[in-house]
Design a protein around this motif. Structure first.
Motif, PDB file in Angstrom:
ATOM      1  N   ALA A  37      33.734  24.701  47.285  1.00 43.32           N
ATOM      2  CA  ALA A  37      33.756  25.621  48.504  1.00 43.32           C
ATOM      3  C   ALA A  37      35.689  25.260  48.199  1.00 43.32           C
ATOM      4  CB  ALA A  37      33.767  24.975  49.295  1.00 43.32           C
ATOM      5  N   GLU A  38      36.038  24.104  47.569  1.00 41.94           N
ATOM      6  CA  GLU A  38      37.160  23.005  48.314  1.00 41.94           C
ATOM      7  C   GLU A  38      38.421  23.791  46.660  1.00 41.94           C
ATOM      8  OE1 GLU A  38      37.803  18.650  48.870  1.00 41.94           O
ATOM      9  OE2 GLU A  38      35.633  19.022  50.304  1.00 41.94           O
ATOM     10  N   GLU A  39      37.267  24.028  45.994  1.00 43.55           N
ATOM     11  CA  GLU A  39      38.391  24.171  44.613  1.00 43.55           C
ATOM     12  C   GLU A  39      38.539  25.580  44.601  1.00 43.55           C
ATOM     13  OE1 GLU A  39      37.397  24.511  40.384  1.00 43.55           O
ATOM     14  OE2 GLU A  39      35.758  24.639  41.352  1.00 43.55           O
ATOM     15  N   MET A  40      37.927  26.530  45.413  1.00 42.41           N
ATOM     16  CA  MET A  40      37.823  28.288  45.687  1.00 42.41           C
ATOM     17  C   MET A  40      39.106  28.331  46.179  1.00 42.41           C
ATOM     18  SD  MET A  40      35.118  31.268  46.168  1.00 42.41           S
ATOM     19  CE  MET A  40      35.473  32.960  46.233  1.00 42.41           C
ATOM     20  N   GLU A  41      38.650  27.268  47.407  1.00 38.78           N
ATOM     21  CA  GLU A  41      40.051  27.104  48.754  1.00 38.78           C
ATOM     22  C   GLU A  41      41.211  27.144  48.565  1.00 38.78           C
ATOM     23  OE1 GLU A  41      38.706  25.694  52.100  1.00 38.78           O
ATOM     24  OE2 GLU A  41      37.000  26.915  52.635  1.00 38.78           O
ATOM     25  N   THR A  42      40.655  25.750  47.033  1.00 38.81           N
ATOM     26  CA  THR A  42      42.320  24.971  46.515  1.00 38.81           C
ATOM     27  C   THR A  42      43.079  26.908  45.673  1.00 38.81           C
ATOM     28  OG1 THR A  42      41.783  23.868  46.889  1.00 38.81           O
ATOM     29  CG2 THR A  42      43.478  23.868  44.991  1.00 38.81           C
ATOM     30  N   LEU A  43      42.306  27.289  45.103  1.00 33.30           N
ATOM     31  CA  LEU A  43      42.233  28.184  44.018  1.00 33.30           C
ATOM     32  C   LEU A  43      43.400  29.149  44.479  1.00 33.30           C
ATOM     33  CD1 LEU A  43      39.758  28.086  41.516  1.00 33.30           C
ATOM     34  CD2 LEU A  43      42.861  27.843  40.826  1.00 33.30           C
ATOM     35  N   GLU A  44      42.724  29.866  46.151  1.00 33.74           N
ATOM     36  CA  GLU A  44      43.067  30.903  46.927  1.00 33.74           C
ATOM     37  C   GLU A  44      44.553  29.725  47.473  1.00 33.74           C
ATOM     38  OE1 GLU A  44      40.149  31.635  49.661  1.00 33.74           O
ATOM     39  OE2 GLU A  44      38.190  32.284  48.058  1.00 33.74           O
ATOM     40  N   VAL A  45      44.037  29.491  47.924  1.00 34.55           N
ATOM     41  CA  VAL A  45      45.790  29.228  48.619  1.00 34.55           C
ATOM     42  C   VAL A  45      47.062  28.971  47.851  1.00 34.55           C
ATOM     43  CG1 VAL A  45      47.250  27.439  50.278  1.00 34.55           C
ATOM     44  CG2 VAL A  45      44.808  27.374  50.464  1.00 34.55           C
ATOM     45  N   GLU A  46      46.888  28.689  46.432  1.00 35.66           N
ATOM     46  CA  GLU A  46      47.927  28.831  45.406  1.00 35.66           C
ATOM     47  C   GLU A  46      48.132  29.439  44.789  1.00 35.66           C
ATOM     48  OE1 GLU A  46      46.595  24.238  42.872  1.00 35.66           O
ATOM     49  OE2 GLU A  46      45.844  26.268  42.039  1.00 35.66           O
ATOM     50  N   ILE A  47      46.943  31.005  44.612  1.00 37.20           N
ATOM     51  CA  ILE A  47      47.774  31.889  44.394  1.00 37.20           C
ATOM     52  C   ILE A  47      48.078  32.694  45.557  1.00 37.20           C
ATOM     53  CG2 ILE A  47      46.692  34.322  43.487  1.00 37.20           C
ATOM     54  CD1 ILE A  47      44.150  31.919  42.270  1.00 37.20           C
ATOM     55  N   LEU A  48      47.705  32.944  46.065  1.00 38.99           N
ATOM     56  CA  LEU A  48      48.047  33.569  47.698  1.00 38.99           C
ATOM     57  C   LEU A  48      49.548  33.129  47.420  1.00 38.99           C
ATOM     58  CD1 LEU A  48      45.749  33.776  49.950  1.00 38.99           C
ATOM     59  CD2 LEU A  48      46.155  35.582  49.023  1.00 38.99           C
ATOM     60  N   SER A  49      49.712  31.618  47.911  1.00 32.88           N
ATOM     61  CA  SER A  49      51.537  31.059  47.991  1.00 32.88           C
ATOM     62  C   SER A  49      52.640  31.681  46.793  1.00 32.88           C
ATOM     63  CB  SER A  49      51.390  29.589  47.366  1.00 32.88           C
ATOM     64  OG  SER A  49      52.746  28.811  47.319  1.00 32.88           O
ATOM     65  N   LYS A  50      51.920  31.891  44.746  1.00 34.03           N
ATOM     66  CA  LYS A  50      52.604  32.831  44.172  1.00 34.03           C
ATOM     67  C   LYS A  50      52.774  34.281  44.600  1.00 34.03           C
ATOM     68  CE  LYS A  50      50.898  30.289  39.948  1.00 34.03           C
ATOM     69  NZ  LYS A  50      50.221  30.585  38.512  1.00 34.03           N
ATOM     70  N   LEU A  51      51.604  34.689  45.291  1.00 30.16           N
ATOM     71  CA  LEU A  51      52.368  36.020  46.396  1.00 30.16           C
ATOM     72  C   LEU A  51      53.490  36.393  47.667  1.00 30.16           C
ATOM     73  CD1 LEU A  51      48.930  37.255  45.624  1.00 30.16           C
ATOM     74  CD2 LEU A  51      50.317  38.046  44.496  1.00 30.16           C
ATOM     75  N   SER A  52      53.558  35.029  47.841  1.00 32.93           N
ATOM     76  CA  SER A  52      54.600  34.919  49.007  1.00 32.93           C
ATOM     77  C   SER A  52      53.546  34.583  50.323  1.00 32.93           C
ATOM     78  CB  SER A  52      55.913  35.573  49.121  1.00 32.93           C
ATOM     79  OG  SER A  52      56.039  34.764  48.234  1.00 32.93           O
ATOM     80  N   LEU A  53      52.271  34.309  49.965  1.00 38.78           N
ATOM     81  CA  LEU A  53      51.408  34.358  51.415  1.00 38.78           C
ATOM     82  C   LEU A  53      51.465  33.135  52.227  1.00 38.78           C
ATOM     83  CD1 LEU A  53      49.860  37.337  51.140  1.00 38.78           C
ATOM     84  CD2 LEU A  53      51.678  37.688  52.352  1.00 38.78           C
ATOM     85  N   ASP A  54      50.762  32.616  53.072  1.00 34.94           N
ATOM     86  CA  ASP A  54      51.014  31.455  53.877  1.00 34.94           C
ATOM     87  C   ASP A  54      48.921  31.217  53.402  1.00 34.94           C
ATOM     88  OD1 ASP A  54      53.555  31.157  54.501  1.00 34.94           O
ATOM     89  OD2 ASP A  54      52.824  32.515  56.617  1.00 34.94           O
TER      90      ASP A  54
END
Length: 159
Positions: free
Chosen positions: A136-153
């Motif tokens: 779960a932590e690995e998936m959430e970390t990836l989501e946050v990194e990807i969303l950041s690349k899309l300029s999302l919090d």
């Protein structure tokens, strides 16, 4: 990497106008972030509560609609070299649930929809948040990194 997108919009909402080019950008950003280099194809269906509920009950034995369902491709590995693009699978996104969650979480509908696209795409690639805390932590970390690349919090900060 080229992405072939099949988009079915059974549900339209004025507060969530979806552009095909935007959806492709989100999925391509997700795939590039995890290092996917080969051409891919994905199907996305935007559905209502009734269809999401029926699919969630049939495939997950959960008696309610849900925000996103992921159906990874089950094409045999020996067939893959014969295909022009790697079939990721299909996502079913329930627009009313996404809108309700966005409202409850005080998020813009498009931001939450984007998060569900990233989340669902990661599921298609084998990531799973229900198999353990580390996953779960690995998936959430990836989501946050990807969303950041899309300029999302970070979508998990206020939860």
């Amino acid at each position: 990497m080229k992405l072939n997108l099949s988009l079915q919009q059974d549900v339209l909402a004025p507060e969530l106008v979806l552009k095909r080019s935007y959806i492709k950008k989100v999925i391509e950003t997700t795939l590039r972030h995890i290092g996917m280099q080969q051409d891919c194809e994905i199907g996305i269906a935007c559905v209502d509560n009734a269809e999401s509920h029926a699919l969630n009950l049939q495939y997950r034995q959960k008696d309610k609609p849900t925000n996103v369902l992921s159906f990874p491709s089950d094409i045999p590995e020996e067939v893959l070299p014969m295909l022009d693009a790697f079939p990721l699978g299909d996502l079913v996104i329930c627009i009313p649930v996404v809108l309700q969650e966005a409202d409850q979480q005080k998020k813009r509908p498009l931001d939450h929809f984007t998060h569900m696209l990233v989340h669902g795409t990661l599921h298609l690639l084998g990531y799973d948040h229900e198999t353990g805390e580390q996953d779960a932590e690995e998936m959430e970390t990836l989501e946050v990194e990807i969303l950041s690349k899309l300029s999302l919090d970070n979508p998990y900060l206020d939860l």
